[in-house]
Enzyme design. Structure first.
Site, PDB file in Angstrom:
ATOM      1  N   ALA A   1       0.869  -1.178   0.000  1.00  0.00           N
ATOM      2  CA  ALA A   1       0.000   0.000   0.000  1.00  0.00           C
ATOM      3  C   ALA A   1       0.907   1.229   0.000  1.00  0.00           C
ATOM      4  CB  ALA A   1      -0.878  -0.017   1.245  1.00  0.00           C
TER       5      ALA A   1
ATOM      6  N   GLY B   1       0.670  -5.018   0.742  1.00  0.00           N
ATOM      7  CA  GLY B   1      -0.515  -5.104  -0.118  1.00  0.00           C
ATOM      8  C   GLY B   1      -0.235  -5.792  -1.443  1.00  0.00           C
TER       9      GLY B   1
ATOM     10  N   GLU C   1      -0.494  -9.370  -0.652  1.00  0.00           N
ATOM     11  CA  GLU C   1      -1.929  -9.626  -0.424  1.00  0.00           C
ATOM     12  C   GLU C   1      -2.700  -9.645  -1.741  1.00  0.00           C
ATOM     13  OE1 GLU C   1      -1.795  -6.415   2.484  1.00  0.00           O
ATOM     14  OE2 GLU C   1      -2.849  -7.717   3.890  1.00  0.00           O
TER      15      GLU C   1
ATOM     16  N   GLU D   1       4.704  -5.197   7.276  1.00  0.00           N
ATOM     17  CA  GLU D   1       3.965  -4.128   7.979  1.00  0.00           C
ATOM     18  C   GLU D   1       4.466  -3.874   9.392  1.00  0.00           C
ATOM     19  OE1 GLU D   1       2.570  -6.529   6.155  1.00  0.00           O
ATOM     20  OE2 GLU D   1       1.141  -5.605   4.783  1.00  0.00           O
TER      21      GLU D   1
HETATM   22  N1  COA Z   1       4.612   3.224  -0.599  1.00  0.00           N
HETATM   23  C1  COA Z   1       4.988   4.384  -1.120  1.00  0.00           C
HETATM   24  N2  COA Z   1       6.113   4.554  -1.818  1.00  0.00           N
HETATM   25  C2  COA Z   1       6.874   3.464  -2.004  1.00  0.00           C
HETATM   26  C3  COA Z   1       6.543   2.202  -1.485  1.00  0.00           C
HETATM   27  C4  COA Z   1       5.344   2.109  -0.758  1.00  0.00           C
HETATM   28  N3  COA Z   1       4.922   0.946  -0.244  1.00  0.00           N
HETATM   29  N4  COA Z   1       7.512   1.323  -1.828  1.00  0.00           N
HETATM   30  C5  COA Z   1       8.433   2.017  -2.536  1.00  0.00           C
HETATM   31  N5  COA Z   1       8.050   3.315  -2.646  1.00  0.00           N
HETATM   32  C6  COA Z   1       8.738   4.408  -3.332  1.00  0.00           C
HETATM   33  C7  COA Z   1       9.930   4.899  -2.542  1.00  0.00           C
HETATM   34  O1  COA Z   1       9.518   5.829  -1.549  1.00  0.00           O
HETATM   35  C8  COA Z   1      10.746   5.541  -3.630  1.00  0.00           C
HETATM   36  O2  COA Z   1      10.168   6.805  -3.962  1.00  0.00           O
HETATM   37  P1  COA Z   1      11.114   8.099  -4.231  1.00  0.00           P
HETATM   38  O3  COA Z   1      11.956   7.699  -5.412  1.00  0.00           O
HETATM   39  O4  COA Z   1      10.137   9.183  -4.537  1.00  0.00           O
HETATM   40  O5  COA Z   1      11.891   8.282  -2.982  1.00  0.00           O
HETATM   41  C9  COA Z   1      10.506   4.630  -4.820  1.00  0.00           C
HETATM   42  O6  COA Z   1       9.303   3.934  -4.539  1.00  0.00           O
HETATM   43  C10 COA Z   1      11.627   3.625  -5.025  1.00  0.00           C
HETATM   44  O7  COA Z   1      11.785   2.887  -3.815  1.00  0.00           O
HETATM   45  P2  COA Z   1      13.198   2.683  -3.098  1.00  0.00           P
HETATM   46  O8  COA Z   1      12.938   2.368  -1.661  1.00  0.00           O
HETATM   47  O9  COA Z   1      14.087   3.846  -3.380  1.00  0.00           O
HETATM   48  O10 COA Z   1      13.736   1.411  -3.889  1.00  0.00           O
HETATM   49  P3  COA Z   1      14.737   0.284  -3.338  1.00  0.00           P
HETATM   50  O11 COA Z   1      15.081  -0.550  -4.526  1.00  0.00           O
HETATM   51  O12 COA Z   1      15.836   0.886  -2.542  1.00  0.00           O
HETATM   52  O13 COA Z   1      13.856  -0.608  -2.314  1.00  0.00           O
HETATM   53  C11 COA Z   1      11.880  -1.790  -1.598  1.00  0.00           C
HETATM   54  C12 COA Z   1      12.759  -1.344  -2.786  1.00  0.00           C
HETATM   55  C13 COA Z   1      10.605  -2.420  -2.179  1.00  0.00           C
HETATM   56  C14 COA Z   1      12.628  -2.834  -0.759  1.00  0.00           C
HETATM   57  C15 COA Z   1      11.547  -0.568  -0.709  1.00  0.00           C
HETATM   58  O14 COA Z   1      10.998   0.431  -1.559  1.00  0.00           O
HETATM   59  C16 COA Z   1      10.535  -0.836   0.384  1.00  0.00           C
HETATM   60  O15 COA Z   1      10.893  -1.414   1.401  1.00  0.00           O
HETATM   61  N6  COA Z   1       9.276  -0.398   0.193  1.00  0.00           N
HETATM   62  C17 COA Z   1       8.254  -0.469   1.200  1.00  0.00           C
HETATM   63  C18 COA Z   1       7.769  -1.901   1.403  1.00  0.00           C
HETATM   64  C19 COA Z   1       6.690  -1.971   2.478  1.00  0.00           C
HETATM   65  O16 COA Z   1       6.927  -1.698   3.643  1.00  0.00           O
HETATM   66  N7  COA Z   1       5.471  -2.324   2.066  1.00  0.00           N
HETATM   67  C20 COA Z   1       4.372  -2.485   2.954  1.00  0.00           C
HETATM   68  C21 COA Z   1       3.580  -1.245   3.022  1.00  0.00           C
HETATM   69  S1  COA Z   1       2.212  -1.460   4.146  1.00  0.00           S
END
Ligand code: COA
Length: 274
Positions: free
Chosen positions: A80, A126, A129, A149
């Site tokens: 999400a 999400g 999910e 989460e």
């Molecule tokens: N919500 C909002 N933005 C998200 C996102 C999310 N769940 N997941 C990634 N993004 C955004 C990042 O903020 C970043 O945006 P920016 O370029 O404007 O800063 C962009 O997507 C790229 O992500 P980034 O974290 O820089 O890539 P990465 O390759 O270093 O890491 C992940 C990839 C997927 C491991 C990491 O983005 C992450 O941990 N995301 C969140 C996962 C999460 O907690 N999901 C559950 C949500 S309830």
């Protein structure tokens, strides 16, 4: 708005959405979540448009099956959209979860046509999910699954605690959701979260191939299979009785007559979905 065009003699429909792409070819609608710069995170617009696309799947007889995938080579869906969580209170948080479950996740699970996730990268929160709401999953070798989460002080809200437990069992679900750890594609296959692991290039072709095979089967029977297996996954106490009723109902369909006649006449059946 809808664009209709012919590609190699096959109808192709492209609806004009802002956050998802849709493409219908040979009866399979490919829905691509299209926010690659945000790892295809599910914001309110994606949820709304996914809900609209699934409603179209229920309505449109040209759509026989569905693939859900993510744009780019890095993420299926990384969860999400966390930026939309800021400032929510208990009521708004619960409302966000309920709206997503009602508009998208439950509708996918209960869809009478097969819906398959083609998981092409990070499938987190999400995203995991969403993949689990689909009827089954294929993954590319670079896919990673997880429910992270707890790292945000949250729990899964789009059905993750329920569907992950159904798919991988209580112990593994507890560990994954409490630790927030990701599992790689091969482990996801080993624990029953995905059915096949292929290369990124093979992911959509392989998923389409499986769906083309299913499309040759009797659609009313396939819809009843989905309903019955969903009940089994939820340990519905009426599952066995509903199977008996649905088995009986199949005898009233043209497709059952066609299927059994075709077997006796030693020819391939041609089903009409009636
Ligand atoms: N919500 C909002 N933005 C998200 C996102 C999310 N769940 N997941 C990634 N993004 C955004 C990042 O903020 C970043 O945006 P920016 O370029 O404007 O800063 C962009 O997507 C790229 O992500 P980034 O974290 O820089 O890539 P990465 O390759 O270093 O890491 C992940 C990839 C997927 C491991 C990491 O983005 C992450 O941990 N995301 C969140 C996962 C999460 O907690 N999901 C559950 C949500 S309830």
């Amino acid at each position: 708005m809808e664009h209709r065009l012919e590609v190699n003699g096959q109808p192709k429909i492209e609806k004009m959405y802002q956050t998802i792409l849709t493409e219908l070819e040979k009866g399979t609608l490919v829905i691509t979540i299209n926010r690659p710069d945000k790892m295809n995170a599910l914001n309110k617009d994606v949820i709304t448009e996914l809900g609209q696309a699934i409603d179209e799947v229920y309505r449109n007889d040209e759509i026989k099956s569905v693939i859900i995938t993510g744009a780019g080579e890095k993420a299926f869906v990384a969860g999400a959209d966390i930026s939309e969580f800021i400032g929510l209170d208990a009521g708004a948080g619960a409302e966000l979860a309920k709206k997503g479950q009602d508009l998208v996740f439950d509708k996918i699970e209960n869809c009478p046509k097969p819906v398959v996730a083609a998981v092409n990268g990070f499938s987190l929160g999400g995203g995991c999910e969403l993949a689990m709401a689909c009827h089954f999953r294929l993954a590319s070798a670079n896919a990673r699954f997880g429910q992270p989460e707890v790292n945000l002080g949250l729990i899964p809200g789009y059905g993750g605690t329920q569907r992950l437990t159904q798919l991988v069992g209580k112990g593994k679900a507890m560990e994954m959701i409490m630790s927030g750890d990701m599992v790689a594609a091969d482990e996801a296959k080993a624990i029953g979260l995905v059915n096949h692991v292929v290369t990124l290039e093979e992911l959509l072709p392989k998923t389409k191939e499986i769906l083309q095979k299913i499309q040759l089967k009797a659609p009313v029977a396939v819809a009843k299979v989905i309903a019955c297996v969903n009940e089994a996954a939820k340990s519905d106490p009426n599952g066995f009785n509903h199977e008996i009723d649905r088995f009986g109902a199949c005898f009233t369909t043209e497709d059952m007559k066609e299927g059994t006649n075709a077997f006796i006449e030693k020819r391939k059946p041609v089903f009409k979905g009636k």
